[in-house]
Motif scaffolding. Structure first.
Motif, PDB file in Angstrom:
ATOM      1  N   ILE A  84       0.884  -1.168   0.000  1.00  0.00           N
ATOM      2  CA  ILE A  84       0.000   0.000   0.000  1.00  0.00           C
ATOM      3  C   ILE A  84       0.921   1.217   0.000  1.00  0.00           C
ATOM      4  N   GLU A 104      -3.610   3.007   3.835  1.00  0.00           N
ATOM      5  CA  GLU A 104      -4.096   1.826   4.566  1.00  0.00           C
ATOM      6  C   GLU A 104      -4.871   2.263   5.809  1.00  0.00           C
ATOM      7  N   HIS A 105      -5.684   1.382   6.283  1.00  0.00           N
ATOM      8  CA  HIS A 105      -6.603   1.572   7.418  1.00  0.00           C
ATOM      9  C   HIS A 105      -7.726   2.556   7.083  1.00  0.00           C
ATOM     10  N   VAL A 135      -8.741   3.314   4.324  1.00  0.00           N
ATOM     11  CA  VAL A 135      -9.474   2.729   3.193  1.00  0.00           C
ATOM     12  C   VAL A 135     -10.612   1.817   3.665  1.00  0.00           C
ATOM     13  N   VAL A 136     -10.462   1.259   4.864  1.00  0.00           N
ATOM     14  CA  VAL A 136     -11.521   0.403   5.427  1.00  0.00           C
ATOM     15  C   VAL A 136     -12.783   1.243   5.684  1.00  0.00           C
ATOM     16  N   HIS A 168      -9.234 -11.001   7.996  1.00  0.00           N
ATOM     17  CA  HIS A 168      -9.870 -10.088   8.934  1.00  0.00           C
ATOM     18  C   HIS A 168     -11.272  -9.797   8.447  1.00  0.00           C
ATOM     19  N   THR A 226     -13.336  -7.343   8.127  1.00  0.00           N
ATOM     20  CA  THR A 226     -13.851  -6.213   7.358  1.00  0.00           C
ATOM     21  C   THR A 226     -12.835  -5.721   6.325  1.00  0.00           C
ATOM     22  N   SER A 251     -11.119  -4.075   3.213  1.00  0.00           N
ATOM     23  CA  SER A 251     -11.614  -3.053   2.279  1.00  0.00           C
ATOM     24  C   SER A 251     -11.709  -3.615   0.867  1.00  0.00           C
ATOM     25  N   ILE A 291      -8.878  -3.855  -0.990  1.00  0.00           N
ATOM     26  CA  ILE A 291      -7.757  -3.305  -1.777  1.00  0.00           C
ATOM     27  C   ILE A 291      -6.684  -4.367  -2.032  1.00  0.00           C
ATOM     28  N   ASP A 292      -6.423  -5.226  -1.039  1.00  0.00           N
ATOM     29  CA  ASP A 292      -5.335  -6.199  -1.194  1.00  0.00           C
ATOM     30  C   ASP A 292      -5.632  -7.189  -2.322  1.00  0.00           C
ATOM     31  N   THR A 294      -3.014  -8.519  10.383  1.00  0.00           N
ATOM     32  CA  THR A 294      -3.813  -7.360   9.967  1.00  0.00           C
ATOM     33  C   THR A 294      -5.105  -7.279  10.789  1.00  0.00           C
TER      34      THR A 294
END
Ligand code: MEV
Length: 310
Positions: free
Chosen positions: A11, A15-16, A18-19, A142, A144, A146, A148-149, A189
């Motif tokens: 990223i 990050e974060h 984006v969630v 995890h 929730t 987002s 993106i990965d 994560t």
């Protein structure tokens, strides 16, 4: 024999946040990959997955309902998507990507496995369906994600990502070089994402603005990438690291690598991915790569990877 692969990712910014619906930028690391090779198996053997690098061998009958495992889940989802039982097949997985270090190893292994398996079934999955499938598996890592990965890993190109919106390919006006420094400390994560959620729920008036500030940095970083302005991109990365510290997802080891890189003269540096361990990234002038790499190693990086984003 069928061969398939998928890259690691970092990223770049965002990050974060984006969630929570803010934008983020992610780029694939073309030289660091997970791969899967599929060979016909003995009649009646079912699907056998050999994951040597991951210290796992799974002689398994996926139809028996053993689903509490990311590899099994991937195989089962491919089978369901194709409405076909799994063939007698041996799939060997290999990965050069350090696990639990923010480089998307889980998504890359799933994507490579699903690609090889669907190809062996005679119907390679197109990108959109593969992406949806890997997203389902990511939810195991995890609750929730987002998205993106899995998206950057499946599409294998730099992306500007906003949850729930069409994927945008990022235009790179001038290639740039990143060094990726591994703290050697694995970090989940899920834990970092859960802790950020707890912070945001406890003190929304304090932390929601931090997430918005990260979103603003990401939009500025995008503009910088699109006009080939490495200096501004580097500044936004370093500012992003400070905001991630506010969200308490950095660690002493990550901070040490980031500071060492900045002291050595990189254009910008930050943690990358879930944080709390794993990897940091530094934007470097290509001529200085050897010196910056040394600075990171002296500060404790156990691996330093180099990638050019173009
Ligand atoms: C992990 O690579 C990125 C996070 O933002 C989590 C996510 O987007 O799902 C920390």
């Amino acid at each position: 024999m069928i061969e398939a692969s998928a890259p690691a990712k970092v990223i770049l910014v965002g990050e974060h946040a984006v969630v929570y619906g803010q934008p983020a930028i992610a780029v694939p690391i073309a030289s660091l990959r997970a791969s899967a090779t599929a060979e016909p198996g003995a009649p009646g053997q079912g699907l056998k997955i050999v994951a040597a690098d991951l210290n796992q061998t799974l002689p398994l009958n996926v139809d028996a309902g053993l689903v509490d495992h990311a590899l099994l889940k991937t195989a089962r989802l491919v089978s369901e998507t194709h409405r076909r039982p799994l063939p007698d097949l041996t799939i060997t997985l290999r990965s050069q990507i350090p696990m639990a270090s923010g480089l998307g190893s889980g998504a890359a292994v799933s994507a490579a496995l699903a690609r090889a398996l669907s190809a062996a079934l005679g119907e390679p999955l197109e990108l959109e369906r593969l992406n949806a499938l890997v997203y389902e598996v990511e939810k195991m890592h995890h609750g929730t994600p987002s998205g993106i990965d899995n998206t950057v890993v499946v599409y294998d190109q730099p992306i500007f990502y906003v949850r729930g919106q069409p994927i945008e390919r990022l235009t790179i006006a001038a290639p740039f070089t990143l060094l990726i420094g591994d703290t050697g400390q694995s970090a989940l994560t899920r834990i970092a994402v859960g802790d950020v959620r707890a912070l945001v729920e406890r003190e929304p008036e304090r932390y929601l603005p931090v997430l918005s500030q990260i979103g603003a940095l990401v939009r500025e970083a995008r503009a910088a990438v699109e006009r080939g302005d490495a200096a501004t991109l580097g500044e936004r990365m370093t500012q992003n690291h400070a905001l991630l510290q506010t969200l308490a997802v950095s660690s002493p080891e990550l901070d040490r690598l980031v500071h060492a890189a900045l002291d050595a003269g990189v254009l910008g540096a930050k943690l990358s991915g879930g944080g709390r361990g794993g990897n940091m990234i530094a934007l470097v002038v290509p001529e200085t790569v050897a010196r910056m790499r040394q600075a990171l190693e002296r500060a404790g990086a156990v691996h330093v990877f180099e990638t050019t984003v173009q």
